[in-house]
Design a protein around this motif. Structure first.
Motif, PDB file in Angstrom:
ATOM      1  N   THR A 109      52.714  -4.424  74.961  1.00 51.47           N
ATOM      2  CA  THR A 109      53.653  -3.736  74.072  1.00 51.47           C
ATOM      3  C   THR A 109      53.156  -2.330  73.756  1.00 51.47           C
ATOM      4  OG1 THR A 109      52.595  -4.699  72.114  1.00 51.47           O
ATOM      5  CG2 THR A 109      54.474  -5.872  73.046  1.00 51.47           C
ATOM      6  N   LEU A 110      54.067  -1.374  73.844  1.00 47.01           N
ATOM      7  CA  LEU A 110      53.735   0.029  73.631  1.00 47.01           C
ATOM      8  C   LEU A 110      54.598   0.620  72.521  1.00 47.01           C
ATOM      9  CD1 LEU A 110      53.836   1.229  77.368  1.00 47.01           C
ATOM     10  CD2 LEU A 110      51.855   0.337  76.139  1.00 47.01           C
ATOM     11  N   VAL A 111      54.013   1.547  71.782  1.00 46.08           N
ATOM     12  CA  VAL A 111      54.769   2.394  70.861  1.00 46.08           C
ATOM     13  C   VAL A 111      54.547   3.836  71.300  1.00 46.08           C
ATOM     14  CG1 VAL A 111      54.851   3.315  68.517  1.00 46.08           C
ATOM     15  CG2 VAL A 111      54.814   0.856  68.871  1.00 46.08           C
ATOM     16  N   ILE A 112      55.632   4.592  71.408  1.00 46.91           N
ATOM     17  CA  ILE A 112      55.584   5.961  71.913  1.00 46.91           C
ATOM     18  C   ILE A 112      55.936   6.930  70.793  1.00 46.91           C
ATOM     19  CG2 ILE A 112      56.381   7.537  73.713  1.00 46.91           C
ATOM     20  CD1 ILE A 112      55.147   4.951  74.788  1.00 46.91           C
ATOM     21  N   ALA A 113      55.126   7.980  70.628  1.00 43.15           N
ATOM     22  CA  ALA A 113      55.397   8.985  69.597  1.00 43.15           C
ATOM     23  C   ALA A 113      55.404  10.383  70.201  1.00 43.15           C
ATOM     24  CB  ALA A 113      54.363   8.897  68.480  1.00 43.15           C
ATOM     25  N   ASP A 114      56.501  11.088  70.005  1.00 45.76           N
ATOM     26  CA  ASP A 114      56.625  12.484  70.444  1.00 45.76           C
ATOM     27  C   ASP A 114      57.829  13.070  69.722  1.00 45.76           C
ATOM     28  OD1 ASP A 114      57.087  14.936  71.885  1.00 45.76           O
ATOM     29  OD2 ASP A 114      55.924  14.107  73.545  1.00 45.76           O
ATOM     30  N   ASP A 115      57.664  14.244  69.139  1.00 43.18           N
ATOM     31  CA  ASP A 115      58.776  14.826  68.387  1.00 43.18           C
ATOM     32  C   ASP A 115      59.836  15.442  69.290  1.00 43.18           C
ATOM     33  OD1 ASP A 115      56.711  16.779  68.936  1.00 43.18           O
ATOM     34  OD2 ASP A 115      57.831  18.190  67.706  1.00 43.18           O
ATOM     35  N   HIS A 116      59.521  15.623  70.569  1.00 46.67           N
ATOM     36  CA  HIS A 116      60.506  16.154  71.509  1.00 46.67           C
ATOM     37  C   HIS A 116      61.274  14.991  72.145  1.00 46.67           C
ATOM     38  CE1 HIS A 116      57.717  19.620  71.219  1.00 46.67           C
ATOM     39  NE2 HIS A 116      58.844  20.303  71.313  1.00 46.67           N
TER      40      HIS A 116
END
Length: 218
Positions: free
Chosen positions: A6-13
């Motif tokens: 399981t992955l969580v992805i963070a990026d404001d773009h």
């Protein structure tokens, strides 16, 4: 059936984030547990979803990636953390000090994601090839706190282990290469913590890298 990672992805773009999600969802071993556009959302998702791995940008509004990583490290069961960004020299050290397990440039290829995620899940430790000339130069040109000079006398086994760690080898790989059990590798690693004064695995790798540059091993 093998449990998916399981992955969580963070990026404001948004475009960059959705592009990464699309790439990772196409790999059968991963499932996306959530997406965030800033550090606060990322921290909340980690508390709620308890992912195996976080992949986060560093430059985000509000709580940035550096601060988010520090907060995630304080969770009862922190995930492995892969930082994905384009960083300046000193930011690489700040990233390690914050508690990231690995760093990839945003131009990383698909296979690099697979290899890096597999490596940090195996050892939950920072994974980087310290033979890289750029990082050697970085470590040689700055003074790092809490890294004592190499005055201790290391055993031949400890020197072998330091060489392997400097090449980015995992505990299981070193176990096979040195013909010892994984628990014995961990024992020697813990002795290196004591001798170098390193507080954690990241500190040990920084110590090794710095002294590889100067050639000082006591």
């Amino acid at each position: 059936m093998r449990k998916k990672i399981t992955l969580v992805i963070a990026d404001d773009h948004l475009i960059a984030r959705k592009g990464l999600v699309q790439v990772l969802e196409a790999m059968e071993q991963y499932t996306i547990a959530g997406e965030a556009e800033n550090g606060i959302e990322l921290l909340n998702l980690c508390r709620e979803k308890n992912p195996d791995v976080v992949i986060t940008d560093i430059r985000m509004p509000g709580m940035n990636g550096f601060e988010a990583i520090k907060q995630i490290r304080l969770l009862p069961q922190p995930p492995a953390i892969l930082a994905l960004s384009v960083l300046e020299e000193m930011e690489i050290y700040e990233l390690l000090a914050a508690g990231a397990n690995a760093y990839l440039d945003k131009n990383a290829r698909h296979h690099e994601f697979r290899e890096t995620i597999a490596a940090i899940l195996e050892s939950k430790q920072y994974y980087y090839n310290f033979r890289d000339a750029y990082l050697k130069e970085l470590l040689a040109s700055h003074a790092y706190p809490n890294l004592p000079p190499a005055t201790e006398k290391f055993t031949s086994r400890e020197l072998e282990l330091m060489k392997g760690l400097s090449e980015g080898k995992s505990i299981s790989a070193l176990s096979k290469e040195l013909f010892i059990t994984p628990s014995t590798v961990k024992y020697h690693r813990n002795k290196l913590y004591e001798k170098t004064g390193a507080k954690n695995f990241i500190g040990l790798l920084l110590y090794i890298a710095k002294n590889m540059v100067s050639g000082r091993y006591g």
